[in-house]
Scaffold this motif. Sequence first.
Motif, PDB file in Angstrom:
ATOM      1  N   ASP A  39     -54.480   8.893 -13.006  1.00 27.61           N
ATOM      2  CA  ASP A  39     -55.319   7.621 -13.397  1.00 27.61           C
ATOM      3  C   ASP A  39     -54.597   6.289 -12.440  1.00 27.61           C
ATOM      4  O   ASP A  39     -54.933   5.338 -12.508  1.00 27.61           O
ATOM      5  CB  ASP A  39     -54.661   7.062 -14.954  1.00 27.61           C
ATOM      6  CG  ASP A  39     -54.732   7.948 -15.953  1.00 27.61           C
ATOM      7  OD1 ASP A  39     -55.980   8.549 -15.331  1.00 27.61           O
ATOM      8  OD2 ASP A  39     -53.836   8.571 -16.442  1.00 27.61           O
ATOM      9  N   GLY A  40     -55.341   6.498 -11.428  1.00 28.08           N
ATOM     10  CA  GLY A  40     -55.137   5.612 -10.284  1.00 28.08           C
ATOM     11  C   GLY A  40     -54.202   5.313  -9.786  1.00 28.08           C
ATOM     12  O   GLY A  40     -54.205   4.652  -8.428  1.00 28.08           O
ATOM     13  N   VAL A  41     -53.231   5.790 -10.048  1.00 27.76           N
ATOM     14  CA  VAL A  41     -51.773   4.548  -9.991  1.00 27.76           C
ATOM     15  C   VAL A  41     -51.380   6.109  -8.979  1.00 27.76           C
ATOM     16  O   VAL A  41     -50.949   6.965  -8.927  1.00 27.76           O
ATOM     17  CB  VAL A  41     -51.198   4.353 -11.176  1.00 27.76           C
ATOM     18  CG1 VAL A  41     -49.449   3.701 -10.708  1.00 27.76           C
ATOM     19  CG2 VAL A  41     -51.631   3.171 -11.201  1.00 27.76           C
ATOM     20  N   PRO A  42     -50.808   5.458  -7.666  1.00 26.61           N
ATOM     21  CA  PRO A  42     -50.193   6.818  -6.717  1.00 26.61           C
ATOM     22  C   PRO A  42     -48.695   6.915  -6.767  1.00 26.61           C
ATOM     23  O   PRO A  42     -47.997   6.384  -8.173  1.00 26.61           O
ATOM     24  CB  PRO A  42     -49.317   5.193  -5.587  1.00 26.61           C
ATOM     25  CG  PRO A  42     -50.658   4.268  -5.408  1.00 26.61           C
ATOM     26  CD  PRO A  42     -50.828   3.942  -6.896  1.00 26.61           C
ATOM     27  N   LEU A  43     -48.923   8.546  -7.303  1.00 26.84           N
ATOM     28  CA  LEU A  43     -47.890   9.442  -7.555  1.00 26.84           C
ATOM     29  C   LEU A  43     -46.644   9.153  -6.531  1.00 26.84           C
ATOM     30  O   LEU A  43     -46.532   9.753  -5.297  1.00 26.84           O
ATOM     31  CB  LEU A  43     -47.684  10.760  -7.537  1.00 26.84           C
ATOM     32  CG  LEU A  43     -48.544  10.833  -9.489  1.00 26.84           C
ATOM     33  CD1 LEU A  43     -48.735  12.746  -9.457  1.00 26.84           C
ATOM     34  CD2 LEU A  43     -47.489  11.004  -9.831  1.00 26.84           C
ATOM     35  N   LYS A  44     -45.599   9.134  -7.157  1.00 24.05           N
ATOM     36  CA  LYS A  44     -44.308   9.456  -6.283  1.00 24.05           C
ATOM     37  C   LYS A  44     -43.299  10.399  -6.086  1.00 24.05           C
ATOM     38  O   LYS A  44     -43.026  10.880  -8.034  1.00 24.05           O
ATOM     39  CB  LYS A  44     -42.870   7.681  -6.239  1.00 24.05           C
ATOM     40  CG  LYS A  44     -43.193   6.629  -5.837  1.00 24.05           C
ATOM     41  CD  LYS A  44     -42.831   5.765  -5.874  1.00 24.05           C
ATOM     42  CE  LYS A  44     -43.086   4.896  -6.138  1.00 24.05           C
ATOM     43  NZ  LYS A  44     -41.839   3.499  -6.135  1.00 24.05           N
ATOM     44  N   LEU A  45     -43.449  11.013  -5.334  1.00 18.71           N
ATOM     45  CA  LEU A  45     -43.077  12.604  -5.410  1.00 18.71           C
ATOM     46  C   LEU A  45     -42.028  13.186  -4.349  1.00 18.71           C
ATOM     47  O   LEU A  45     -42.500  12.886  -3.528  1.00 18.71           O
ATOM     48  CB  LEU A  45     -44.384  13.907  -5.301  1.00 18.71           C
ATOM     49  CG  LEU A  45     -45.296  13.472  -6.017  1.00 18.71           C
ATOM     50  CD1 LEU A  45     -46.876  14.956  -6.011  1.00 18.71           C
ATOM     51  CD2 LEU A  45     -45.250  13.920  -7.250  1.00 18.71           C
ATOM     52  N   THR A  46     -41.674  14.289  -4.491  1.00 17.80           N
ATOM     53  CA  THR A  46     -39.943  14.339  -3.443  1.00 17.80           C
ATOM     54  C   THR A  46     -41.475  15.956  -2.620  1.00 17.80           C
ATOM     55  O   THR A  46     -42.509  15.908  -3.287  1.00 17.80           O
ATOM     56  CB  THR A  46     -39.158  15.305  -3.620  1.00 17.80           C
ATOM     57  OG1 THR A  46     -39.762  16.542  -4.858  1.00 17.80           O
ATOM     58  CG2 THR A  46     -38.232  14.224  -5.372  1.00 17.80           C
TER      59      THR A  46
END
Length: 220
Positions: free
Chosen positions: A144-151
Amino acid sequence: MRVLLVEDDSDLSSRLAASLRAESFVVDIARNGEDAQHAGLTEIFDVAVLDLGLPKIDGVSVLNAWREADRSFPVLVLTARDGWPNKVASFKAGADDYLAKPFKVEELVLRLRALVRRANGHASARVSCGPITFDAQLGTFEHDGVPLKLTALEWRVLSCLILRKEAVVDRRELIERVYDGHAEVDSNSIEVIVARLRRKIGPEHIETVRGRGYMLTAAS
């Protein structure tokens, strides 16, 4: 994304492998044409980086063997042989891209991501599925336009799923594309990663297809 790196210079291959792993690629290394040919014929790869001047079997012959066996993963030829005849021979054998040494690792990463994206049928660098968007050139995800923090492992699973969105990705395929060949993989490791991703993007967007694998879907 799993890459087969074929380079007989051990220092260069080690440096390249480290750089690619830092960009979340899974890297298998082959340092001669014989090992490269066998790996490309028997393992699953998203893309290959292939040197031409290899011991035992030269790079063009390796590539010919892969294509004759209908191995369709994209191949980037990486070589110091920056002459027109070598380019012609590489493309005739089935190469998808060609990069001459010396080169910038950043350019190699961009080219590899583009090859994998196009091999999965995506013309645009931005691939979306419902609220999830993957910038395949930058290697970033948004929800939804927000950066995803992923391992790193979450990134590998989600990138594999979104490039094959609305299609079932076999569980074994996921394991081979997510884990280094020398890693010890627990029987439920993929399930754990998928569970973490569901918490981040919404459980409705990753469907379990019993007995087969997983599918990323836009359905809410």
